[in-house]
Design a protein around this motif. Sequence first.
Motif, PDB file in Angstrom:
ATOM      1  N   PHE A 183       0.865  -1.171   0.000  1.00 12.61           N
ATOM      2  CA  PHE A 183       0.000   0.000   0.000  1.00 12.61           C
ATOM      3  C   PHE A 183       0.907   1.228   0.000  1.00 12.61           C
ATOM      4  CE2 PHE A 183      -3.024   2.866   2.460  1.00 12.61           C
ATOM      5  CZ  PHE A 183      -3.831   3.102   1.357  1.00 12.61           C
ATOM      6  N   HIS A 184       0.706   2.128  -0.976  1.00 19.81           N
ATOM      7  CA  HIS A 184       1.600   3.271  -1.168  1.00 19.81           C
ATOM      8  C   HIS A 184       0.896   4.579  -0.838  1.00 19.81           C
ATOM      9  CE1 HIS A 184       4.949   1.390  -3.682  1.00 19.81           C
ATOM     10  NE2 HIS A 184       4.073   0.411  -3.538  1.00 19.81           N
TER      11      HIS A 184
ATOM     12  N   GLN B 173       7.070   9.459  -3.449  1.00 16.70           N
ATOM     13  CA  GLN B 173       6.590   8.466  -2.485  1.00 16.70           C
ATOM     14  C   GLN B 173       6.836   8.944  -1.058  1.00 16.70           C
ATOM     15  OE1 GLN B 173       7.040   4.120  -3.177  1.00 16.70           O
ATOM     16  NE2 GLN B 173       8.215   4.128  -1.280  1.00 16.70           N
ATOM     17  N   LEU B 174       5.805   8.875  -0.221  1.00 15.65           N
ATOM     18  CA  LEU B 174       5.924   9.251   1.185  1.00 15.65           C
ATOM     19  C   LEU B 174       6.212   8.046   2.054  1.00 15.65           C
ATOM     20  CD1 LEU B 174       2.887  11.718   1.344  1.00 15.65           C
ATOM     21  CD2 LEU B 174       5.317  12.250   0.952  1.00 15.65           C
TER      22      LEU B 174
ATOM     23  N   ALA C 286       1.439  -4.982   2.846  1.00 14.10           N
ATOM     24  CA  ALA C 286       0.145  -5.486   3.300  1.00 14.10           C
ATOM     25  C   ALA C 286       0.125  -6.997   3.434  1.00 14.10           C
ATOM     26  CB  ALA C 286      -0.956  -5.039   2.324  1.00 14.10           C
ATOM     27  N   SER C 287       0.722  -7.721   2.499  1.00  9.37           N
ATOM     28  CA  SER C 287       0.721  -9.186   2.567  1.00  9.37           C
ATOM     29  C   SER C 287       1.806  -9.712   1.660  1.00  9.37           C
ATOM     30  CB  SER C 287      -0.642  -9.755   2.150  1.00  9.37           C
ATOM     31  OG  SER C 287      -0.964  -9.349   0.830  1.00  9.37           O
ATOM     32  N   ALA C 288       2.258 -10.920   1.953  1.00 11.40           N
ATOM     33  CA  ALA C 288       3.341 -11.532   1.199  1.00 11.40           C
ATOM     34  C   ALA C 288       2.916 -12.910   0.727  1.00 11.40           C
ATOM     35  CB  ALA C 288       4.607 -11.642   2.060  1.00 11.40           C
TER      36      ALA C 288
ATOM     37  N   ARG D 270       0.126   9.237   8.459  1.00 11.22           N
ATOM     38  CA  ARG D 270       1.346  10.033   8.378  1.00 11.22           C
ATOM     39  C   ARG D 270       2.583   9.167   8.205  1.00 11.22           C
ATOM     40  NH1 ARG D 270       1.587  13.476  13.597  1.00 11.22           N
ATOM     41  NH2 ARG D 270       0.855  11.472  14.430  1.00 11.22           N
ATOM     42  N   ARG D 271       2.642   8.053   8.939  1.00  7.20           N
ATOM     43  CA  ARG D 271       3.870   7.246   8.965  1.00  7.20           C
ATOM     44  C   ARG D 271       3.770   5.953   8.161  1.00  7.20           C
ATOM     45  NH1 ARG D 271       3.092   9.112  14.193  1.00  7.20           N
ATOM     46  NH2 ARG D 271       2.083   7.154  14.793  1.00  7.20           N
ATOM     47  N   GLY D 272       2.568   5.514   7.841  1.00 11.31           N
ATOM     48  CA  GLY D 272       2.427   4.260   7.121  1.00 11.31           C
ATOM     49  C   GLY D 272       2.644   3.043   7.980  1.00 11.31           C
ATOM     50  N   THR D 273       2.434   3.172   9.291  1.00  9.15           N
ATOM     51  CA  THR D 273       2.624   2.039  10.196  1.00  9.15           C
ATOM     52  C   THR D 273       1.291   1.352  10.490  1.00  9.15           C
ATOM     53  OG1 THR D 273       2.451   3.557  12.081  1.00  9.15           O
ATOM     54  CG2 THR D 273       4.663   3.020  11.282  1.00  9.15           C
TER      55      THR D 273
END
Length: 751
Positions: free
Chosen positions: A568-569, A578-579, A584-586, A619-622
């Motif tokens: 997810f970007h 890119q921020l 998401a899954s592997a 904000r952080r993508g966590t």
Amino acid sequence: MQAFAPLEEGDPERVGPYRIVGRLGSGGMGRVYLARSPGGRATAVKVVHEELAEDAAFRRRFGREVAAARRVTGPFTAPVVDADPDAELPWLATAHVPGVPLGTAVAAHGVWPEWSVRALGSGLAEALEAIHRAHVVHRDLKPSNVLLAPDGPRVIDFGISVAADDTKLTTTGAVVGSPGYLPPEQLVGREVGPAGDVFALGVLLAYAATGTGPFGGGPAHGVNYRVVHEDPDLESLPDGLADVVARCLAKDPLRRPAVPEIIEELGRWVGADGTRGTFTAGRWLPAPVASEVTALRTAPLPNEAATATADADLPTVTAGPVPTAVLTARLDAPPERPSVAARLRGVTRQRRTAVLASAGTFVVLAVVAGLLLPRAFSGSSGSGTGTGSPTAAARHLAVRQQWSDDVDFRQPVLADGKVVGNQDGLLKALHADSGEAAWTYDDPSASSFEGVSDGLAVASSEKGTIHGVDLDSGKRVWSVDAKAHTAPGTTFHLYTRVVVADGTVYVNAMYDLPEGSERSGTYAVSALDAATGRLKWTRPIEHILSNALAVVDGVLYGGVRETDGSYFHAWDADTGDQLWRYHASASRHYAGELTAITVSDGTVYFGDSRTVLHAVDARRGTKLWTYEPDDGGVEEWLEPLVVFEGVVYGGTGGATSDYEPGTVRAVAADSGRHIWTEATEREPELHGQLDGAVLFSTKAGTLHAADARTGATAETRLSSGDPDAAVAGDRVYFDGGDGRLHEGRITLRDG
């Protein structure tokens, strides 16, 4: 238990010599009716859709294919017993098979044991042998075209999809068939022969054994890409099936096994009791499926034509209770419709949905039950009860018509006091308060309305041109060709998504690479200035770009399926930089794809095609949490997701068809805790909330209001088919199933 639905007003009383007594279903080629022959034999009669009947090439091909199909004989096919390709609406009749579709059985009772899958495969292979012996290729073998009977499976609908492949419906590049079941050679435009049916058989066996397709789910373009370029995921298959399925799914049709070889290999199946298998008394089926099939086999057939309202697009055969009848009322008569021959001469335009008028004076439609009558229909199937204010189950939901207009918009969009949509290939606008025509855009290439920015309507064409149209006048302000954002050495293929937000048009696009390249395609996301059409930036994406896209607070969110899984970007909406990127899954084979996004209070919520809902810090993508339903099955999250008072609401549905059952789910926004789940008869589309209820419609033609706290649901009927509904506040705009656009006012009142 019944295998048919009652007839609706407008359904024919007779087709040729056959008396119509019920509905069996509907598909891309036509509507299927339960009928009785002059001697009383139960028969399935398929009547071709009008748009196909108007195509002279289809009629010629249909006649040839029906003649060939009538030569097909075998114990595992439903033989063609009669046909009239020259009728005003061409039709054919087959022996009626009171069976359960394979897809329905797997969805209801889960995956099958290996011995049952082997039995299924041997019966289907024998059916294909009979079909191919008559020089017919099925080309649309899929779960809904396989009926389960006590004495073995039956393959239906052979010889019809082939005819449609030579019509105007496919000249624009569309491919007849179902994603995931189409062989690679068909997807790249090569000739399809019997080996294509072998490929589809391999997919069916994997589906019965695992509950999912070997090329995953999600958007059709992603599934088709994997079919052509990636290995199937066969890790969950039993060892005894993996080899034969893998050979059926070979990319090269010459490397797939011949049908007699499959019969020999799978025909040695042994039943659950250890004896050599036999197609009698349902012993070849898993026990719960056998019970349902046997009960269906003994269900009585109707003697007289019913007039109660039924869903307009049922699966080929539905095992379950009789649909509830609803009231009907008179509408003003639509204009008299000319004959098909007259329409072929161009006397009048086509309609996507036809209405048959009785005696030219009025038409009786179920759609008006919730519009013109004071009574509203409600029901409850919610999973909770709740206390305090009345729940939606204790309230009445009604839609009262405000106006209707003779337009046939598909998925109308509300914008600045206008209802905008496409009719007959032209972009049109109506005044939302009256339904009166506002304007028609004169460029037929602008076939898809995408959104609005500062009084400008944005539309796209299949060839890639983006148009800016003045929303007040319908005049062109600018147009930009796809070459503006097509990288050198690539060729524009298609837009997978276009979003208009914050004065910018964002496009997800797929591009073709030169012949001989290691990969056949590449992707990019680009931004155009909505006021001028000028290109702001382009960001190439080497991997598969999801068609889900959202822009909130200067950030563009999207999904990319890369070699080691799904990501997810977040990109800067002004620059494309890119921020952050969230894993998401592997999976080595199928990691799922992003299918729905929403953002609320600093959190991004996105659902994927594996039924997982993710919450990520914007904000952080966590990662904050993930939610995965525990009620079994693999479904994809459907757009849109809705966040309301600390709860995320979303619809989920099967990845193979829009007309499968679905669910609406409520999940706590702060923790991912499950709150309630409401099953729906077809895939749902959420429309927001009204008076403490979540509004959603389904392709079965109903509008629902689910109590936001409990999921208890009231409903009313909008249409005899897919309503293509759009909701703004308490107003709903929808296709009433009569070829007209309706505006209705929604009311929810206490019981």
